[in-house]
Design a protein around this motif. Structure first.
Motif, PDB file in Angstrom:
ATOM      1  N   ASP A 215      18.441  71.396   4.395  1.00  0.00           N
ATOM      2  CA  ASP A 215      17.552  70.910   3.335  1.00  0.00           C
ATOM      3  C   ASP A 215      18.310  69.933   2.439  1.00  0.00           C
ATOM      4  N   ALA A 216      17.665  68.835   2.103  1.00  0.00           N
ATOM      5  CA  ALA A 216      18.297  67.792   1.286  1.00  0.00           C
ATOM      6  C   ALA A 216      18.704  68.314  -0.093  1.00  0.00           C
ATOM      7  N   LYS A 217      18.081  69.400  -0.544  1.00  0.00           N
ATOM      8  CA  LYS A 217      18.386  69.944  -1.868  1.00  0.00           C
ATOM      9  C   LYS A 217      19.642  70.826  -1.865  1.00  0.00           C
ATOM     10  N   LEU A 218      20.085  71.206  -0.669  1.00  0.00           N
ATOM     11  CA  LEU A 218      21.252  72.088  -0.587  1.00  0.00           C
ATOM     12  C   LEU A 218      22.539  71.344  -0.913  1.00  0.00           C
ATOM     13  N   GLU A 219      23.346  71.950  -1.772  1.00  0.00           N
ATOM     14  CA  GLU A 219      24.631  71.346  -2.123  1.00  0.00           C
ATOM     15  C   GLU A 219      25.551  71.261  -0.903  1.00  0.00           C
ATOM     16  N   TYR A 220      25.405  72.215   0.010  1.00  0.00           N
ATOM     17  CA  TYR A 220      26.255  72.255   1.199  1.00  0.00           C
ATOM     18  C   TYR A 220      26.085  71.007   2.062  1.00  0.00           C
ATOM     19  N   ARG A 221      24.920  70.411   1.973  1.00  0.00           N
ATOM     20  CA  ARG A 221      24.644  69.206   2.775  1.00  0.00           C
ATOM     21  C   ARG A 221      25.597  68.074   2.407  1.00  0.00           C
ATOM     22  N   ARG A 222      26.035  68.064   1.161  1.00  0.00           N
ATOM     23  CA  ARG A 222      26.972  67.031   0.730  1.00  0.00           C
ATOM     24  C   ARG A 222      28.323  67.184   1.420  1.00  0.00           C
ATOM     25  N   LEU A 223      28.697  68.433   1.677  1.00  0.00           N
ATOM     26  CA  LEU A 223      29.949  68.682   2.384  1.00  0.00           C
ATOM     27  C   LEU A 223      29.870  68.145   3.811  1.00  0.00           C
ATOM     28  N   VAL A 224      28.732  68.376   4.449  1.00  0.00           N
ATOM     29  CA  VAL A 224      28.532  67.856   5.804  1.00  0.00           C
ATOM     30  C   VAL A 224      28.557  66.325   5.779  1.00  0.00           C
ATOM     31  N   GLU A 225      27.964  65.760   4.748  1.00  0.00           N
ATOM     32  CA  GLU A 225      27.966  64.303   4.602  1.00  0.00           C
ATOM     33  C   GLU A 225      29.394  63.780   4.452  1.00  0.00           C
ATOM     34  N   ALA A 226      30.227  64.524   3.715  1.00  0.00           N
ATOM     35  CA  ALA A 226      31.623  64.121   3.534  1.00  0.00           C
ATOM     36  C   ALA A 226      32.374  64.155   4.866  1.00  0.00           C
TER      37      ALA A 226
END
Length: 223
Positions: A193-204
Motif C-alpha cells: 500500500d502506498a500509505k505504508l512507511e515500509y514501502r519507502r524502504l523498498v523504494e530505497a
C-alpha cells in the motif's frame, strides 16, 4: 354418540399403532442420532473453550518470560503449548514469540526449529506465512540463501505478498543477483500500500539498484 366417538378414537389409535410399528424404530434411531450429535457438539464446544483457556494461561506465562528475556523458560513454556495445545491460536502465536526471543538471545538454530514447527503446523495461512518470512530471515543470516528461498515458496497468504517479495529481493541481492532482486523489489513496491512507511524502504532498495520507481514511471511516460 359416545359409541361413535369411541369407535373413531379406537380407529385413530389403531392407525397410530400401525404407524409406530412400521416407522417407530427408524424415528427412534433418528432421535438418538440427533441427540448424540448435539451432545457431541456440546462436549466439543466445552472442550474447545477449556483448551483455549488453558492455552491462554500458558501463553501469558510465555509472554512474561519473553519480556523478561528468559529464553530458556520461553522455550520450555512453548514446548508445553506445542505438546498439549498444538491446534490453538495460542500455540501459533507462542511459536512466533518464542522464536523472537531465541533470535534476540543468539540462538538461531533453536529459532529455526521453532519457526519450522509453526510453518508446518499453523492452521491459518497468515501464521504460516509470517513464520516462513521470519524463518527465511534467520536462514539468510546463517548464510543459507537457497534454504531461505525455499521457505518463501510456501509463504502464500495474499495479504503478505508484498513482504514476501521484499524478503525474496533481500535474499537474491545477498546472492549477487541484482536483476532478479530488482524484479522482486519492484513486485514488492507494487504490492505494498502506498500509505505504508515500509514501502519507502523498498523504494530505497530499488534506488540503490538504479531502479528508482519514480524514475522508471517517468521513463515509461516519456517513451
Amino acid at each position: 354418540m359416545a359409541t361413535q366417538l369411541d369407535l373413531e378414537e379406537q380407529e385413530q389409535l389403531d392407525q397410530l399403532k400401525a404407524f409406530w410399528k412400521k416407522y417407530g424404530n427408524a424415528i427412534t434411531w433418528v432421535l438418538i442420532a440427533v441427540l448424540a450429535a448435539f451432545a457431541a457438539y456440546t462436549f466439543w464446544e466445552n472442550r474447545q473453550r477449556e483448551q483455549a483457556a488453558k492455552a491462554g494461561v500458558l501463553y501469558d506465562e510465555l509472554d512474561r518470560a519473553a519480556r523478561a528475556g528468559d529464553v530458556e523458560k520461553a522455550a520450555r513454556v512453548f514446548g508445553d503449548l506445542k505438546s498439549n495445545f498444538p491446534g490453538t491460536g495460542f500455540a501459533q502465536q507462542g511459536a512466533l514469540l518464542a522464536a523472537k526471543v531465541q533470535v534476540e538471545k543468539a540462538q538461531p538454530d533453536a529459532a529455526v526449529a521453532t519457526l519450522t514447527w509453526a510453518a508446518e503446523n499453523a492452521a491459518e495461512a497468515e501464521y504460516k506465512t509470517v513464520a516462513r518470512l521470519r524463518l527465511a530471515g534467520v536462514l539468510l543470516d546463517q548464510k543459507k540463501p537457497d534454504e531461505a528461498l525455499k521457505q518463501l515458496a510456501g509463504a502464500d497468504a495474499p495479504s503478505f505478498a508484498g513482504l514476501v517479495a521484499d524478503r525474496r529481493g533481500d535474499i537474491l541481492a545477498a546472492q549477487g543477483k541484482a536483476d532478479e532482486a530488482k524484479a522482486a523489489y519492484q513486485q514488492a513496491w507494487k504490492a505494498l500500500d502506498a500509505k505504508l512507511e515500509y514501502r519507502r524502504l523498498v523504494e530505497a532498495k530499488l534506488t540503490a539498484l538504479g531502479a528508482a520507481p519514480e524514475a522508471e514511471e517517468k521513463a515509461k511516460a516519456t517513451s
